[in-house]
Design an enzyme around this catalytic site. Structure first.
Site, PDB file in Angstrom:
ATOM      1  N   THR A 189       0.623  -1.153   0.191  1.00 15.95           N
ATOM      2  CA  THR A 189       0.066   0.009   0.068  1.00 15.95           C
ATOM      3  C   THR A 189       0.926   1.119  -0.127  1.00 15.95           C
ATOM      4  OG1 THR A 189      -1.867  -1.079   1.103  1.00 15.95           O
ATOM      5  CG2 THR A 189      -1.599   1.365   1.645  1.00 15.95           C
ATOM      6  N   ARG A 217     -15.095  -6.220   0.203  1.00 17.88           N
ATOM      7  CA  ARG A 217     -14.149  -5.961   1.397  1.00 17.88           C
ATOM      8  C   ARG A 217     -13.668  -4.565   1.471  1.00 17.88           C
ATOM      9  NH1 ARG A 217      -8.658  -4.449   2.889  1.00 17.88           N
ATOM     10  NH2 ARG A 217      -8.229  -5.096   4.854  1.00 17.88           N
ATOM     11  N   VAL A 218     -13.818  -3.709   2.387  1.00 14.71           N
ATOM     12  CA  VAL A 218     -13.044  -2.572   2.216  1.00 14.71           C
ATOM     13  C   VAL A 218     -12.154  -2.257   3.703  1.00 14.71           C
ATOM     14  CG1 VAL A 218     -13.495   0.138   2.521  1.00 14.71           C
ATOM     15  CG2 VAL A 218     -14.678  -1.225   1.028  1.00 14.71           C
ATOM     16  N   GLY A 219     -11.168  -1.776   3.549  1.00 14.96           N
ATOM     17  CA  GLY A 219     -10.114  -1.728   4.524  1.00 14.96           C
ATOM     18  C   GLY A 219      -9.664  -0.108   5.105  1.00 14.96           C
ATOM     19  N   ASP A 220      -9.067  -0.102   5.644  1.00 19.76           N
ATOM     20  CA  ASP A 220      -8.667   1.366   6.438  1.00 19.76           C
ATOM     21  C   ASP A 220      -8.089   2.260   5.472  1.00 19.76           C
ATOM     22  OD1 ASP A 220      -6.205  -0.230   6.140  1.00 19.76           O
ATOM     23  OD2 ASP A 220      -5.297   1.491   6.866  1.00 19.76           O
ATOM     24  N   GLY A 259      -5.751  -3.887   7.779  1.00 17.45           N
ATOM     25  CA  GLY A 259      -6.683  -2.675   7.690  1.00 17.45           C
ATOM     26  C   GLY A 259      -7.895  -2.941   9.087  1.00 17.45           C
ATOM     27  N   THR A 304      -0.605   1.825   6.942  1.00 16.19           N
ATOM     28  CA  THR A 304      -0.474   0.545   6.280  1.00 16.19           C
ATOM     29  C   THR A 304      -0.379  -0.373   7.006  1.00 16.19           C
ATOM     30  OG1 THR A 304       0.706  -0.707   4.628  1.00 16.19           O
ATOM     31  CG2 THR A 304       2.113   0.978   6.023  1.00 16.19           C
ATOM     32  N   GLY A 305      -1.050  -1.769   6.657  1.00 13.54           N
ATOM     33  CA  GLY A 305      -0.925  -2.995   7.429  1.00 13.54           C
ATOM     34  C   GLY A 305      -2.284  -3.559   7.443  1.00 13.54           C
TER      35      GLY A 305
END
Ligand code: ASP
Length: 307
Positions: free
Chosen positions: A175, A203-206, A229, A226-227
């Site tokens: 990312t 799916r949606v991350g941070d 999420g 990053t990482g």
């Protein structure tokens, strides 16, 4: 935990920028390319900042260059969902009026961060998803790209490792993000990703979530994460870390505290970059690698590494 020297980037010294190329485990043979991509992104942003350009322009330009670079998990070369499709996430924020824009689960476009910037510029909503993000992009003059152009062989290979069980699904690394303070004292942050490799569709991350992956407030500073999420979302990590800056914590201490919260409270991995309202930078991660590059007016050169 990785840490960089914080004696540079003196308070009140003008512009400053840091970028990351994702917390993860970049294989040894790809590290040079990864670091070079981060350096190039900073060079582009420094040109803008030296010319008295805005934090927002510099952050966007840095992230666009990383989105173009197939070595990173953003734009071209981004991670694929379990059906082999690109669903891209990006967000951008400017700290003067807490102006923000974001897109998530976006179909292939070369520069998701530019679409997020258009959302910010329009100012009506903050986050557009999937088909709505696609429609917003088209209405604002962006040309869709295609999976044929943007999906790389490396991404397909990594997905097949995940689907065949040779590698575990989940957080992928790579990312990208940028945090900037310009000569006017304005801060901005931008983050862009393909998300986690083999993720469920939708799916949606941070990364596209303001307060989780990205935050900027002129009274505090700017943050890009990053990482893992899911862990970053639960900790509202970008807002939490910038609040520590507002309370007077130095960026390196805040970055290290954020990473300890990820480890200790969530048992999760990740990395963070921060710039405070006076242009000091903090960088930390608890993964094997996180490529980064940074520069500031007082430093007069670009520093970089894989902390
Ligand atoms: N934070 C991203 C996500 O969960 C992945 C990453 O940073 O590698 O979508």
């Amino acid at each position: 935990m990785g840490a960089i020297e914080t004696s540079w980037g003196h308070a009140g010294a003008g512009w400053a920028i840091a970028v990351h190329g994702g917390a993860g485990a970049v294989p040894f043979e790809r590290r040079e390319d990864h670091v070079a991509g981060c350096r190039r992104a900073v060079e582009i942003a420094v040109e803008i900042l030296r010319g008295r350009g805005s934090a927002l322009d510099a952050a966007q330009a840095a992230v666009e260059s990383l989105e173009d670079n197939p070595a990173f998990n953003a734009g071209t070369g981004g991670s694929l969902n379990r059906d082999g499709r690109l669903e891209l996430d990006a967000s951008i924020m400017e700290g003067t009026n807490l102006a923000a824009g974001a897109v998530c689960a976006l179909p292939p476009y070369a520069h998701p961060i530019a679409i997020a910037r258009a959302v910010l510029h329009e100012g009506r909503h903050v986050l557009y998803a999937a088909a709505g993000a696609d429609a917003f992009a088209r209405e604002h003059g962006f040309s869709p790209s295609s999976e044929a152009t943007m999906v790389t062989e490396a991404a397909r290979l990594q997905l097949s490792e995940v689907t065949s069980g040779r590698a575990s699904a989940g957080w992928a690394g790579g990312t990208v993000g940028a945090v900037v303070r310009d000569v006017y004292g304005v801060v901005a942050a931008a983050t862009s990703t393909g998300g986690t490799m083999g993720k469920d569709p939708g799916r949606v991350g941070d990364s596209p979530l303001i307060g989780a992956g990205t935050y900027a407030d002129n009274a505090a500073g700017a943050c890009s994460n990053t990482g893992n999420g899911e862990a970053v979302i639960k900790l509202a990590l970008a807002k939490t870390a910038t609040d520590w800056l507002r309370d007077g914590m130095l960026p390196q201490a805040a970055a290290e505290m954020a990473v300890s919260q990820l480890s200790e409270r969530m048992g999760a991995k990740g990395g963070i970059i921060l710039v405070d309202y006076e242009g000091r930078i903090g960088i930390a991660r608890n993964t094997e690698t996180m490529t980064w590059a940074a520069a500031s007016e007082s430093l007069e050169r670009i520093v970089f590494g894989i902390v």
